[in-house]
Design a protein around this motif. Structure first.
Motif, PDB file in Angstrom:
ATOM      1  N   VAL A 142       2.889   2.986   2.949  1.00 39.10           N
ATOM      2  CA  VAL A 142       4.281   3.393   3.051  1.00 39.10           C
ATOM      3  C   VAL A 142       4.545   4.530   2.062  1.00 39.10           C
ATOM      4  O   VAL A 142       3.905   4.603   1.000  1.00 39.10           O
ATOM      5  N   ALA A 143       5.453   5.428   2.420  1.00 39.59           N
ATOM      6  CA  ALA A 143       5.823   6.500   1.498  1.00 39.59           C
ATOM      7  C   ALA A 143       6.437   5.899   0.228  1.00 39.59           C
ATOM      8  O   ALA A 143       7.025   4.812   0.272  1.00 39.59           O
TER       9      ALA A 143
ATOM     10  N   MET B  54      -1.046  -1.024  -4.227  1.00 39.42           N
ATOM     11  CA  MET B  54      -2.389  -0.498  -3.978  1.00 39.42           C
ATOM     12  C   MET B  54      -2.261   0.918  -3.438  1.00 39.42           C
ATOM     13  O   MET B  54      -1.275   1.237  -2.773  1.00 39.42           O
ATOM     14  N   THR B  55      -3.258   1.747  -3.721  1.00 37.49           N
ATOM     15  CA  THR B  55      -3.333   3.047  -3.046  1.00 37.49           C
ATOM     16  C   THR B  55      -4.779   3.434  -2.843  1.00 37.49           C
ATOM     17  O   THR B  55      -5.694   2.911  -3.503  1.00 37.49           O
TER      18      THR B  55
ATOM     19  N   GLN C 134       0.849  -1.187   0.000  1.00 40.75           N
ATOM     20  CA  GLN C 134       0.000   0.000   0.000  1.00 40.75           C
ATOM     21  C   GLN C 134       0.882   1.233   0.000  1.00 40.75           C
ATOM     22  O   GLN C 134       1.689   1.443   0.904  1.00 40.75           O
ATOM     23  N   VAL C 135       0.714   2.053  -1.025  1.00 40.49           N
ATOM     24  CA  VAL C 135       1.516   3.265  -1.184  1.00 40.49           C
ATOM     25  C   VAL C 135       0.723   4.464  -0.675  1.00 40.49           C
ATOM     26  O   VAL C 135      -0.406   4.705  -1.110  1.00 40.49           O
TER      27      VAL C 135
ATOM     28  N   ARG D 245       4.279   6.804   7.556  1.00 37.33           N
ATOM     29  CA  ARG D 245       3.095   6.121   7.033  1.00 37.33           C
ATOM     30  C   ARG D 245       2.015   7.152   6.780  1.00 37.33           C
ATOM     31  O   ARG D 245       2.009   8.229   7.369  1.00 37.33           O
ATOM     32  N   GLY D 246       1.089   6.817   5.892  1.00 37.81           N
ATOM     33  CA  GLY D 246       0.021   7.742   5.555  1.00 37.81           C
ATOM     34  C   GLY D 246      -1.085   7.756   6.593  1.00 37.81           C
ATOM     35  O   GLY D 246      -1.167   6.878   7.460  1.00 37.81           O
ATOM     36  N   GLU D 247      -1.962   8.754   6.481  1.00 31.52           N
ATOM     37  CA  GLU D 247      -3.098   8.876   7.389  1.00 31.52           C
ATOM     38  C   GLU D 247      -3.984   7.643   7.334  1.00 31.52           C
ATOM     39  O   GLU D 247      -4.579   7.258   8.339  1.00 31.52           O
TER      40      GLU D 247
END
Length: 239
Positions: free
Chosen positions: A145-146, A169-170, A129-130, A139-141
């Motif tokens: 991962v960045a 995935m995003t 997951q990007v 990590r995103g909200e």
């Protein structure tokens, strides 16, 4: 045909038309895009109806909802995707029914998934997951991962027993430079995917787009779209 089956059939037909039209506009074959129906908060009876209507890929984001549903539908030929943020204490349960985990975003999770897959004698597909809203090393909200952490995670998955690196995935970010710019976000994901495939040619799955932005995802080149509300409608949560 029951009222619910008729409702789902009509909704599926509308979503199918949206995907087909988007593929045509992008010069892509319809077969290049797989529909995953996100069945979170909906009962096993809906999953059975969807299977009758030809759906073969379903997704869940909470293990406590997914595990009993997967058990209740174990007789059906379905590919189960886990798409939610995953804590390591839920890994053993998730690996018992999920075929693909789309939310792999840290090394600790890779280690746990590998151990559980080996223990269960399973091969588990993994998508990284990007998080397009994350700074380097963060990590995103909504998990993920960045972008600059993708290659390290990919190497870890590729070397982990029981795991198979399937792609990326995003979720379209709500903050940062891509907020409200779904097409740009999905184009960026495709760039990252191209780099990933240079070293991992089989990692060609790109999961992007949901009910509100699947057209943008298809135009960008996504191979899988995750659609919940547009198929199942708005219903109260389970329990």
């Amino acid at each position: 045909m029951t009222d619910r089956k008729a409702e789902l059939a009509a909704n599926l037909a509308q979503v199918e038309e949206r995907i087909a039209s988007s593929c045509a506009a992008a010069g892509r074959e319809r077969e290049e895009v797989t529909l995953i129906v996100v069945t979170k908060t909906y009962p096993a009876s809906d999953v059975r109806i969807l299977h009758e209507l030809g759906v073969r890929h379903v997704a869940e984001n909470r293990d406590q909802d997914a595990a009993p549903k997967a058990t209740a539908c174990a007789d059906l030929s379905l590919t189960w995707h886990f798409v939610g943020q995953l804590q390591t204490n839920k890994v053993r349960s998730v690996t018992s029914y999920a075929d693909i985990v789309q939310s792999v975003d840290r090394t600790k999770l890779v280690t746990a998934l590998s151990a559980a897959a080996v223990r269960g004698e399973r091969e588990l597909g993994c998508l990284i997951q990007v998080a397009l809203d994350a700074e380097s090393g963060e990590r995103g909200e909504r998990g993920g991962v960045a972008p600059d952490g993708v290659e390290e995670l990919a190497a870890g998955i590729g070397a982990a027993p029981g795991l198979r690196l399937d792609g990326l995935m995003t979720v379209a970010p709500l903050a940062g430079e891509y907020a409200g710019r779904q097409r740009a976000a999905f184009d960026r994901l495709m760039e990252i995917s191209s780099r990933l495939r240079a070293g991992h040619p089989a990692a060609n799955m790109v999961s992007a787009g949901m009910s509100g932005d699947l057209e943008d995802a298809v135009a960008a080149g996504a191979t899988h779209v995750r659609v919940g509300t547009a198929v199942l409608g708005v219903r109260p949560r389970l329990g």
